[in-house]
Motif scaffolding. Sequence first.
Motif, mmCIF file in Angstrom:
data_model
loop_
_atom_site.group_PDB
_atom_site.id
_atom_site.type_symbol
_atom_site.label_atom_id
_atom_site.label_comp_id
_atom_site.label_asym_id
_atom_site.label_seq_id
_atom_site.Cartn_x
_atom_site.Cartn_y
_atom_site.Cartn_z
ATOM 1 N N UNK B 28 7.325 -46.889 6.498
ATOM 2 C CA UNK B 28 8.485 -46.776 7.376
ATOM 3 C C UNK B 28 8.011 -47.038 8.799
ATOM 4 N N UNK B 29 8.622 -48.043 9.444
ATOM 5 C CA UNK B 29 8.207 -48.410 10.801
ATOM 6 C C UNK B 29 8.736 -47.390 11.807
ATOM 7 N N UNK B 30 8.110 -47.286 12.975
ATOM 8 C CA UNK B 30 8.626 -46.374 13.990
ATOM 9 C C UNK B 30 10.088 -46.703 14.292
ATOM 10 N N UNK B 31 10.922 -45.691 14.319
ATOM 11 C CA UNK B 31 12.328 -45.889 14.649
ATOM 12 C C UNK B 31 13.182 -46.396 13.505
ATOM 13 N N UNK B 32 12.565 -46.642 12.366
ATOM 14 C CA UNK B 32 13.312 -47.228 11.259
ATOM 15 C C UNK B 32 14.036 -46.156 10.430
ATOM 16 N N UNK B 33 15.196 -46.535 9.909
ATOM 17 C CA UNK B 33 15.984 -45.651 9.050
ATOM 18 C C UNK B 33 15.904 -46.186 7.620
ATOM 19 N N UNK B 34 15.147 -45.484 6.771
ATOM 20 C CA UNK B 34 14.974 -45.929 5.392
ATOM 21 C C UNK B 34 15.651 -44.935 4.452
ATOM 22 N N UNK B 181 22.961 -41.171 16.559
ATOM 23 C CA UNK B 181 21.970 -40.241 17.114
ATOM 24 C C UNK B 181 20.555 -40.727 16.805
ATOM 25 N N UNK B 182 20.374 -41.145 15.560
ATOM 26 C CA UNK B 182 19.051 -41.604 15.124
ATOM 27 C C UNK B 182 18.631 -42.837 15.915
ATOM 28 N N UNK B 183 19.582 -43.739 16.137
ATOM 29 C CA UNK B 183 19.267 -44.955 16.869
ATOM 30 C C UNK B 183 18.961 -44.653 18.324
ATOM 31 N N UNK B 184 19.760 -43.726 18.891
ATOM 32 C CA UNK B 184 19.569 -43.380 20.294
ATOM 33 C C UNK B 184 18.194 -42.738 20.504
ATOM 34 N N UNK B 185 17.801 -41.858 19.577
ATOM 35 C CA UNK B 185 16.520 -41.173 19.740
ATOM 36 C C UNK B 185 15.366 -42.044 19.258
ATOM 37 N N UNK B 186 15.692 -43.078 18.494
ATOM 38 C CA UNK B 186 14.652 -43.965 17.983
ATOM 39 C C UNK B 186 13.649 -43.262 17.098
ATOM 40 N N UNK B 187 14.139 -42.298 16.288
ATOM 41 C CA UNK B 187 13.213 -41.525 15.454
ATOM 42 C C UNK B 187 13.202 -42.073 14.030
ATOM 43 N N UNK B 188 11.997 -42.301 13.515
ATOM 44 C CA UNK B 188 11.861 -42.797 12.144
ATOM 45 C C UNK B 188 12.468 -41.773 11.193
ATOM 46 N N UNK B 189 13.246 -42.255 10.209
ATOM 47 C CA UNK B 189 14.002 -41.346 9.353
ATOM 48 C C UNK B 189 13.925 -41.771 7.895
ATOM 49 N N UNK B 190 13.711 -40.785 7.023
ATOM 50 C CA UNK B 190 13.861 -41.027 5.589
ATOM 51 C C UNK B 190 15.059 -40.225 5.123
#
Lengths: 269, 358
Positions: B28-34, B181-190
């Motif tokens: 999972x890349x940094x900031x990516x939503x998988x 929210x996830x995009x704004x914070x740029x946090x990698x998410x599973x």
Amino acid sequence: MNKGPWTLLKVTVAVIYLFILGPILITAAVAFNGTNRSFFPPRGFSLRWWGEAFAPQWVQPLMFSLELAALTAVIATAIGVPLAFAFQRYDFPGKTIVRTITLGPLILPTLVTGIALLQFLTVIGLGRWLGYWALLIGHVIICLPFSVRTIAISLQAMPGSVEQAAANLGAGPLSVLRYVTFPIIMPGIFAGMAFAFIHSFTDINMSLFIAKPGQRPVTVAIMSFLDFGFAPTLAALSILSLLIPLVLIAVLGRFVGIGNFLYQEQGRG
Amino acid sequence: MAEPALKLDKLVKRFGTHAAVDGIDLAVAPGEFVTLLGPSGCGKTTTLNLIAGFLAPDGGHIQLGGRMVENLPPFQRDLGMVFQDYALFPHMTVADNVAFGLKMRKVAKGEISARVAEALALVKLDGFGARRPNQLSGGQRQRVALARALVIRPTMLLLDEPLSNLDLKLREEMRTEISSLQRRLGIATVFVTHDQGEALTMSDRIAVMRDGMIEQIGAPAEIYERPATRFVAGFIGSINMVPAKVDAIEGGAVRLATPAGPARARIDGVSAGAGVTLTVRPERLKLGPGAPADAVAWQARVERVVYTGARLEVQLALADGSSAMAEATNDGSTRFTAGQTTTLWFRPEDAWVIRESA
């Protein structure tokens, strides 16, 4: 809607209440008799039986019972908490056997447990323990199932994800216990303690065999005095003995919220 | 490429003899939503629990930001997780719930209250700090759980079916909200879900799981339009699948023989005689006249028309008696009646061939 079954249910409930509350109310009334016989309705009015109930002859066993019940409740809880965790959280060899033995007194007649303990202590040469220590052991044995079961239920009712969430947020195992698990099951622990206290306080079967003269719980004292007939003093004493657990429950219910554990088998999540 | 936020390397977890997770590789890349998508029992939640550290793997490695973590306990992994049942602490106020992770990290009191307020504002719950979880609605609890996970500024966000306990309308709102929210914070998410709609709308990439393995991983459009297996094709959306045999290869396209009639489609790397599956999404199947010269056209009989408002689902019987479904926009131009015979057609580029025989 058919009203028949509802009416029947209402009548049944009313009858049950009558048989629960009736005897208590009659006993309370009898304690105010103006004569020295237990008449109902009371003849005359007097408070002297209440005064007699506070004579050393009765206060001493009453205090003894309170002390024994308090100590029993504390010990049963101290053993009950780790046992409940073990039963609820871990698998170990012989778990079923240990659990059956622990919860056994719930289904065994206490009379039998009492006689057995008496025999056992005599056989293994600890007959001199009979009296206070044996009484305490006996009471812990018969009260332990109540604390274990109540604590286990509160553990079971707590969603496992709450502890995982705490760990995920950076809490080590001890912090999880301290800040999450214990606060959540605390009402269950107090409820278990209250059950143990009440069960010990109201026990007569175990005490009958093991108590020594001079160290008798109030139940045994009342029982012995019954040989001389049911005096109004006993009525007053009975009401006193009834009030003590009621007050305890009321106080705990007010401050710890144990109500859910007393009146249903499920704790709050 | 930067160090991946998360890397799973041949991850295995067995329960008894059953491998719940059977050799998963994932980066999972940094900031990516998988999204891990799959039916219940496919191992998606087990995978998440392995990442979080609630389970220990029987094989393979887990790296978080380049650091091997499979031997670290959950409280040292620095991840924010949102649980399906929210897992809020019932005996604490909303503010104390959110502050919990910061307290465990021994953050100074002043900073804690500032960051708690900031986190509650982030999830639009300003002023709810003094409430208890049982005084909140499902959606509000969900937001508290999100704030509690985000306030610790975790290296990564783990979401375990966080929307499944909400009602439909709220679920769609929270979808958008979590995504933005996830995009704004740029946090990698599973994100773990069994809901294909959530997966398609929220993810950068979807990993479709089956029996403890990743069956296919790719962007939502790739998963939907170019499924690698019959399982993936059937799990996401509706699809028509026709067993086919490769007849001849003509440049970039192949000629196929199917029980419903001959067809042409694009596929590379198959040889003549191979058994494959021809797939067409219902919205790419057209009915009636107007087929271009290169289209595949078959005879079909209308069995039933299901009226869904904006769309019509037309259930058809093909030449061999097997059924198919076409979806038409309810634009008033077409009328179908059960029993009528019609021409069903699709352009070769609207079909997709799976290298698996039925």
